[in-house]
Design an enzyme around this catalytic site. Structure first.
Site, short mmCIF file in Angstrom:
data_model
loop_
_atom_site.label_atom_id
_atom_site.label_comp_id
_atom_site.label_asym_id
_atom_site.label_seq_id
_atom_site.Cartn_x
_atom_site.Cartn_y
_atom_site.Cartn_z
N LYS A 279 17.29 -3.54 10.13
CA LYS A 279 18.45 -3.81 10.98
C LYS A 279 18.33 -5.22 11.57
CE LYS A 279 20.42 -2.46 15.46
NZ LYS A 279 20.28 -1.53 16.62
N ASP A 284 23.16 -7.73 20.58
CA ASP A 284 23.98 -6.52 20.66
C ASP A 284 24.49 -6.32 22.08
OD1 ASP A 284 25.23 -4.11 20.26
OD2 ASP A 284 23.37 -2.94 20.35
N LYS A 291 27.42 -2.62 26.85
CA LYS A 291 26.25 -2.12 27.56
C LYS A 291 26.28 -2.55 29.03
CE LYS A 291 23.23 -2.61 23.48
NZ LYS A 291 22.81 -1.21 23.32
N ASP A 302 17.24 -7.14 18.92
CA ASP A 302 17.79 -6.02 18.18
C ASP A 302 17.77 -6.30 16.68
OD1 ASP A 302 18.68 -3.42 18.42
OD2 ASP A 302 20.80 -3.94 18.43
N ASP A 361 28.78 0.77 20.11
CA ASP A 361 27.38 0.46 20.39
C ASP A 361 26.44 1.18 19.43
OD1 ASP A 361 25.31 -0.78 21.72
OD2 ASP A 361 25.14 0.75 23.28
N GLU A 363 26.07 0.52 16.31
CA GLU A 363 26.42 -0.43 15.27
C GLU A 363 25.34 -0.65 14.22
OE1 GLU A 363 23.41 -2.46 17.05
OE2 GLU A 363 24.96 -1.33 18.08
N ARG A 365 23.42 1.37 12.61
CA ARG A 365 23.51 2.28 11.47
C ARG A 365 24.62 1.87 10.50
NH1 ARG A 365 24.33 7.20 15.46
NH2 ARG A 365 22.94 5.79 16.58
#
Length: 515
Positions: A279, A284, A291, A302, A361, A363, A365
């Protein structure tokens, strides 16, 4: 832009001689079981003067050999070595590579303390409870990781170690070659972890999908890897709607980085490759489902999964892993904006499956889904994806271990073995039959969150499994160990570089099992 980590400020070698001529002796001590709780020197073949000094410190209770404990003794200007640095291994019954790694790191850190930090050469010894190859590898990793700093953006740089040379002591001449092999492996893996740290440490105004792609290009060139980078227009033609949907609110162009380790052995050309997918969300915000501000600065890391994959591919090349390995790093930034995807949107993934976006959020995956699907063209022998995916996994396992999600017992076994050898801790998590419909959507093929509060890490893994089929697959959720707020001899505060050693070691284990 990060090109590659600078080399350690010191050289590391294997020695059969004693510490004479060195400024310091780093002596790793294990603690025996005893009524007084004190430690006892186990196995390092020390000169009489150092042996007597060490024994005296232990018997006096000054040094107890607790895990990570250190003590520095100045033996006088005329002594050789002048400084004795004792480091603790804990109980002799628990001698493991991770303890030696920590002990050597602690000893290297303490070289700053001796005589104003004027130690330029050191000799290191430890009890002979581990094989020479395993011990030398752990010691080399510990020394290099102890020297790591991240001060690219500081006007006043961290004072460097004065240490220029470390000799790892091997008592038997017959073990020198094995120790040298371990030393080489340790250096390569520690360099990979430091590179992953550098990429993950970088702030999002400097580490973007494009700059990561350029860093990967330079890294690939230095390691002899094949590289391909797909941009937005190419991803649109492919139909990567899930990955591109994540980046719609950002001004940064989404990328897919493809690295290939192709060993020259003729047999490797016929082998189906391993596929690593990481990933790579360079920042993010959560998108429209933004968030909270607390801890959002951690979200520059991230992309730690992609950093681990990129670094691991370089290590595979340097280690000459005799098996083909492909690394995919989908790089994207998740931002709110007028063009950002919204809760309730439906996107079509590269696999053809449609996905209902219930939370922007969730995201990572989505990015992984398209990258995993892209990897099908290689007909991989197995797929391992690694990601800072869920807070649920971090809540379950804390900051020290990643969760392994797989129904493949063979892959789980190799991952656990790679974990034990690399020091990147893992723990198996369930994917039971009861979870397998949790990501079904009423209006699309899938939804990107289950909608419930429970088993968030498992339901995320279930989602990814839909895109890995029919290939052998495992998901590693590294949300917990990707960041440390507690500095240690092995780790500065911030991103840890977790996963680089785990993946490279897995490739070694896989290649060995394929013979």
């Amino acid at each position: 832009m990060i090109t590659r980590p600078p080399p350690p400020p010191f050289s590391i070698g294997v020695a059969h001689e004693g510490p004479s001529g060195c400024d310091a002796a780093i002596v790793c001590v294990a603690r025996t079981k005893g009524t007084d709780g004190n430690g006892k020197l186990l196995s390092p073949d020390l000169p009489d003067a150092l042996k007597a000094e060490t024994k005296g410190l232990i018997e006096a209770g000054i040094f107890k050999a607790e895990t990570g404990e250190t003590y520095v003794r100045d033996l006088g200007r005329r002594a050789s070595p002048r400084f004795l640095i004792l480091t603790g291994l804990g109980s002799e019954g628990r001698m493991r590579p991770d303890r030696l790694r920590l002990a050597v790191a602690a000893g290297v850190r303490r070289t700053r303390a001796g005589n104003g930090g004027k130690i330029t050469s050191a000799w290191a010894a430890w009890p002979a409870a581990l094989s020479a190859e395993t011990a030398a590898r752990a010691a080399a990793e510990g020394a290099i990781l102890a020297a790591y700093t991240y001060d690219y953006f500081k006007s006043k740089k961290t004072p460097p170690l004065r240490l220029k040379r470390i000799s790892l002591y091997v008592s038997r001449k017959t073990e020198i070659d094995a120790a040298k092999r371990g030393l080489t492996t340790g250096q390569i893996l520690a360099e990979a972890q430091c590179f992953a740290r550098d990429l993950s440490h970088g702030p999002a105004n400097h580490i973007t999908p494009s700059t990561v792609a350029e860093s990967a290009r330079l890294w690939a060139k230095s390691k002899g890897l094949r590289l391909r980078i797909l941009g937005k227009s190419q991803l649109e033609r492919l139909g990567c709607g899930a990955l591109l949907g994540v980046g719609r609110g950002s001004r940064q162009e989404t990328k897919l980085i493809i690295l290939e380790h192709r060993p020259r052995a003729s047999t490797s050309r016929k082998q189906r490759p391993l596929l690593f997918v990481g990933k790579g969300v360079t920042f993010d915000t959560g998108g429209i489902n933004i968030k909270t501000g607390d801890g959002m600065h951690h979200m520059k890391a991230d992309m730690a999964g992609s950093a681990a994959v990129i670094a691991a591919l370089g290590a595979c090349a340097d280690l000459r892993v005799p098996y083909p390995v492909i690394g995919l790093a989908p790089m994207v930034e998740n931002m709110p904006g007028g063009n950002a995807q919204r809760p309730g949107d439906i996107v079509k993934s590269l696999s053809g499956l449609t996905i209902e976006i219930l939370n922007t959020d969730a995201e990572g995956r989505l990015a992984l889904a398209d990258a995993i699907s892209y990897g099908h063209r290689y007909k991989p022998a197995a797929i391992i994806d690694i990601a800072t995916l869920t807070g649920a996994c971090a809540a379950a396992l804390g900051q020290y271990a990643a969760g392994i999600f797989t129904e493949d017992a063979g892959i789980e076994k190799l991952l656990r073995e790679a974990s034990a050898r690399s020091g990147d801790k893992t723990w198996p998590m369930p994917i039971w039959e009861e979870y397998k419909t949790s990501m079904d959507s009423d209006i699309a093929d899938l939804k990107n969150i289950s909608g419930g509060r429970h088993a968030g890490a498992t339901t995320a893994a279930v989602f990814l499994s839909k895109f890995a089929s029919p290939y052998r697959w495992a998901h590693v959720d590294m949300a917990g160990p990707m960041w440390s707020d507690t500095p240690s001899p092995l780790q500065v505060k911030g991103p840890t570089g977790y996963g680089a050693k785990l993946l490279a070691q897995f490739a070694i284990e896989w290649a060995n099992s394929a013979r």
